[in-house]
Design an enzyme around this catalytic site. Structure first.
Site, short mmCIF file in Angstrom:
data_model
loop_
_atom_site.label_atom_id
_atom_site.label_comp_id
_atom_site.label_asym_id
_atom_site.label_seq_id
_atom_site.Cartn_x
_atom_site.Cartn_y
_atom_site.Cartn_z
N GLN A 1 0.80 -1.22 0.00
CA GLN A 1 0.00 0.00 0.00
C GLN A 1 0.84 1.28 0.00
OE1 GLN A 1 -2.72 -1.69 3.30
NE2 GLN A 1 -4.09 -0.42 2.08
N ARG B 1 3.49 -0.31 13.08
CA ARG B 1 3.22 -1.62 12.49
C ARG B 1 3.38 -1.51 10.97
NH1 ARG B 1 -2.35 -4.04 10.83
NH2 ARG B 1 -1.63 -6.06 10.17
N HIS C 1 0.91 -9.29 4.56
CA HIS C 1 -0.21 -8.37 4.36
C HIS C 1 -0.53 -8.37 2.86
CE1 HIS C 1 -2.35 -4.75 6.35
NE2 HIS C 1 -2.90 -4.91 5.16
N ASN D 1 -2.28 -10.80 8.27
CA ASN D 1 -3.23 -9.72 8.43
C ASN D 1 -4.56 -10.12 7.81
OD1 ASN D 1 -4.01 -6.81 8.90
ND2 ASN D 1 -4.39 -6.98 6.71
N GLU D 2 -5.60 -10.22 8.63
CA GLU D 2 -6.98 -10.37 8.17
C GLU D 2 -7.25 -11.58 7.27
OE1 GLU D 2 -8.34 -6.74 6.44
OE2 GLU D 2 -8.32 -5.69 8.34
N ASN E 1 -8.38 -5.83 13.92
CA ASN E 1 -8.65 -4.67 13.07
C ASN E 1 -10.15 -4.43 13.06
OD1 ASN E 1 -5.96 -4.78 12.43
ND2 ASN E 1 -6.23 -5.39 10.30
N TYR F 1 -13.39 -1.64 11.97
CA TYR F 1 -13.75 -0.41 11.25
C TYR F 1 -15.20 0.03 11.41
CZ TYR F 1 -9.21 -0.32 9.07
OH TYR F 1 -7.86 -0.22 8.87
N GLU G 1 -5.49 -2.10 13.85
CA GLU G 1 -5.98 -1.10 12.88
C GLU G 1 -7.33 -0.59 13.33
OE1 GLU G 1 -6.37 -2.33 8.76
OE2 GLU G 1 -4.43 -3.34 8.81
N TRP H 1 -4.98 3.27 11.75
CA TRP H 1 -4.78 3.07 10.31
C TRP H 1 -5.18 4.35 9.62
CZ3 TRP H 1 -2.45 -0.60 7.50
CH2 TRP H 1 -2.57 -0.48 6.10
N GLU I 1 -5.60 1.95 -1.47
CA GLU I 1 -6.66 1.24 -0.75
C GLU I 1 -7.24 0.11 -1.62
OE1 GLU I 1 -7.55 0.88 2.27
OE2 GLU I 1 -9.44 -0.14 1.88
N TRP I 2 -6.41 -0.82 -1.96
CA TRP I 2 -6.81 -2.06 -2.64
C TRP I 2 -7.74 -1.81 -3.83
CZ3 TRP I 2 -3.04 -4.85 -1.04
CH2 TRP I 2 -2.57 -4.74 0.26
N PHE J 1 -7.04 7.17 3.93
CA PHE J 1 -7.09 6.70 5.32
C PHE J 1 -6.02 7.34 6.20
CE2 PHE J 1 -9.76 3.18 3.84
CZ PHE J 1 -10.51 2.85 4.96
C1 PNW Z 1 -8.02 -3.55 6.07
N1 PNW Z 1 -14.18 -4.72 4.46
O1 PNW Z 1 -8.75 -4.04 5.00
C2 PNW Z 1 -6.58 -3.78 5.70
O2 PNW Z 1 -5.82 -4.47 6.66
C3 PNW Z 1 -5.88 -2.56 5.25
O3 PNW Z 1 -4.84 -2.93 4.41
C4 PNW Z 1 -6.87 -1.61 4.62
O4 PNW Z 1 -6.27 -0.53 3.99
C5 PNW Z 1 -7.82 -1.15 5.71
O5 PNW Z 1 -8.41 -2.26 6.35
C6 PNW Z 1 -8.94 -0.24 5.23
O6 PNW Z 1 -9.80 -0.90 4.38
C7 PNW Z 1 -10.10 -4.16 4.94
O7 PNW Z 1 -14.65 -4.90 3.33
C8 PNW Z 1 -10.64 -4.29 3.67
O8 PNW Z 1 -14.94 -4.69 5.46
C9 PNW Z 1 -12.00 -4.49 3.51
C10 PNW Z 1 -12.81 -4.53 4.63
C11 PNW Z 1 -12.26 -4.39 5.91
C12 PNW Z 1 -10.91 -4.21 6.05
#
Ligand code: PNW
Length: 529
Positions: free
Chosen positions: A49, A106, A151, A196-197, A330, A332, A431, A480, A487-488, A496
């Site tokens: 990223q 991190r 990651h 990670n995740e 993590n 959100y 995160e 984060w 962002e993927w 972010f």
């Molecule tokens: C995480 N969702 O990804 C990742 O660990 C990070 O690399 C990323 O930038 C960050 O959260 C923000 O998105 C996610 O769809 C990606 O709920 C998608 C989801 C949650 C976390």
């Protein structure tokens, strides 16, 4: 005068006139919430990223290079070729981190940067040097490193060779790779995260095809198979660390899971059950084998998926049970779940994913990730979960990811994890944060549209409640992200960062939140006015 400037000028004028309220006086008293002694504060990033330099100095391609270079996979055709160019700006970035008061950082190690083909016999010294320099630079600046081994940037060569995580060969290769990392960096890195995740890796990568390797071919089997191999790779790698390195290096190793908090959409028993199933399929899928005491998947998942969900052998169960020195989390947002309705699978998906698919987030471009919905009735992980998702019912505010801002859900989630698993070593928030809209420097400076500071205040306050009122064992918090980054699937369109990155000039500018966060970290105290 443009509206933004007028508002800013007016605020400035009124700020001069109004005196700050005195504590204990007629004005509303501010509240000081102090966190436990030795609480770890910091921020996080990930290699793909921020680094850029995707093909420099001997680095091999990763599955994310391939995925992002395929037209239609990422909004606006963005990729990680350059992004923040952290690879060349690392020294300045670490200095900025230190200036902003970070004590913990991190980051993730890029496997193909150090081992271009994924095979540890073929080491790229320049790649190893980069992380050596990064770690030294952090320590020189008084910042403690927390390294994530994976990651998401798997060497493409391993995807080509045996399908990456779909093969059990992945377990051995990951364990060998992690062993090298402990050897190279374990004298200085004392905190490790294997993966990670897992949920994002396997569900988005093998269920929906919206993350690398972009597979949605058999969402009824591949989500489970990739998850199973990932968990085994985690367990073997932790075993290697504990047996060969831990005593000497005196570090800790764990895994980071992502979880939203799922509430029932109503008090009806069917909706309550649906919300519990959602927790089982997202969080407990990975948490129960590690912290559930038996080394097994949740019963609801076994009942729904049957033999499509692989089982651990007795030896593997012993290896995975207790295989984490802390619970990396993590978090959100909060969502709601209800009993399944007769909607199509497409409608059953969270709305930011639907918006991505329908092209709303991509300036009219239709993304490839629509693929899996061709047959919504085929066996899939989503069908097994069998819920209808809704946005947070109490939510009134959303981030630009369309994720509900719901701090109370954070407190509920911490309680859920603490009460269900009592993880040894406590919970570390690896995160938490938001994408807000500092699209231009002017918008950022006016700080009018930004929900950033209120977001962090809300989430930190609920974390404090979880610790101080509810007794949850939370030991650290990494925001984060340090800076805006790739962002993927959403490319550079979602910001972010605590620090703004201008993608034209690559200039870094701390956002107002970065200065505010420094105050929290310096004092180990959150002030709520
Ligand atoms: C995480 N969702 O990804 C990742 O660990 C990070 O690399 C990323 O930038 C960050 O959260 C923000 O998105 C996610 O769809 C990606 O709920 C998608 C989801 C949650 C976390």
């Amino acid at each position: 005068m443009p509206k933004q400037k007028r508002v800013a000028a007016k605020n400035k004028a009124s700020a001069k006139k109004t005196k700050p309220p005195k504590l204990g006086g007629a004005g509303k008293a501010s509240q000081k919430l102090t966190f436990p002694k030795d609480f770890k504060w910091g921020c996080a990033t990930a290699s793909y990223q921020i680094e850029g330099a995707w093909d420099l100095d001997g680095k091999g391609p990763s599955i994310w290079d391939t995925f992002a270079h395929t037209p239609g996979n990422v909004v606006d055709g963005d990729n990680g070729d350059v992004v923040c160019d952290h690879y060349h700006r690392m020294v300045d970035d670490v200095k900025l981190m230190a200036d902003l008061g970070m004590k913990n950082y991190r980051f993730s190690l890029s496997w193909p940067r150090m081992f271009p083909t994924g095979d540890v016999k073929n080491v790229n010294k320049k790649g190893v040097d980069f992380y050596d320099r990064l770690i030294d630079e952090l320590l020189k600046n008084g910042i403690e490193p927390l390294a994530t081994l994976y990651h998401w940037d798997l060497p493409q060569a391993l995807q080509d060779k045996y399908g990456g995580m779909l093969s059990k060969e992945f377990v051995k290769d990951f364990t060998n790779y992690s062993e090298k990392c402990f050897e190279f960096f374990g004298d200085r890195v004392k905190r490790w995260i294997t993966f990670n995740e897992p949920s994002c890796i396997c569900v988005l990568g093998f269920g929906l095809g919206m993350h690398a390797p972009g597979r949605a071919n058999n969402p009824g089997t591949e989500v489970y198979l990739s998850s199973h191999h990932l968990l085994l790779a985690h367990a073997y790698s932790v075993d290697k660390y504990r047996k060969k390195f831990q005593k000497k290096q005196k570090g800790v190793i764990g895994i980071t899971l992502n979880a939203e908090w799922w509430e029932p959409v109503s008090t009806h028993a069917d909706d309550i059950n649906a919300s519990l199933r959602a927790m089982n399929f997202t969080l407990d899928f990975y948490a129960e084998p590690i912290w559930g005491g038996k080394g097994e998947y949740p019963k609801t998942m076994r009942d729904a998926a049957g033999s499509r969900l692989p089982a651990f052998s007795e030896k593997e169960k012993k290896l995975i049970d207790g295989s984490s020195d802390f619970f990396g989390l993590n978090h959100y947002s909060t969502r709601a779940a209800g009993r399944p309705s007769a909607t199509t699978a497409l409608q059953c998906l969270p709305r930011e994913i639907r918006s991505l698919w329908s092209g709303m987030g991509s300036a009219g471009k239709f993304l490839n990730a629509i693929k899996p919905m061709v047959n919504p009735f085929a066996a899939s992980y989503f069908k097994d979960m069998d819920i209808s998702p809704y946005p947070d019912p109490a939510g009134t505010e959303y981030t630009t990811m369309r994720w509900a801002i719901a701090p109370r859900g954070f407190r509920s989630l911490l309680n859920y994890i603490h009460n269900k698993y009592h993880p040894v070593g406590g919970i570390i928030i690896t995160e938490n944060g938001l994408a807000s809209q500092e699209d231009t420097k002017e918008v950022m400076e006016a700080d009018k549209v930004s929900t950033r500071i209120p977001f962090f205040k809300g989430y930190l306050k609920e974390m404090h409640n979880a610790i101080n009122v509810d007794g949850c064992d939370v030991r650290g918090y990494y925001a984060w992200s340090f800076m805006d980054n790739f962002e993927w699937s959403f490319g550079n369109s979602k910001r972010f960062g605590l620090v703004r990155v201008d993608y034209e000039t690559l200039e870094r500018t701390p956002k107002p939140v970065a200065h505010w966060y420094k105050g929290v970290m310096d004092d180990n105290t959150l002030v709520i006015d």
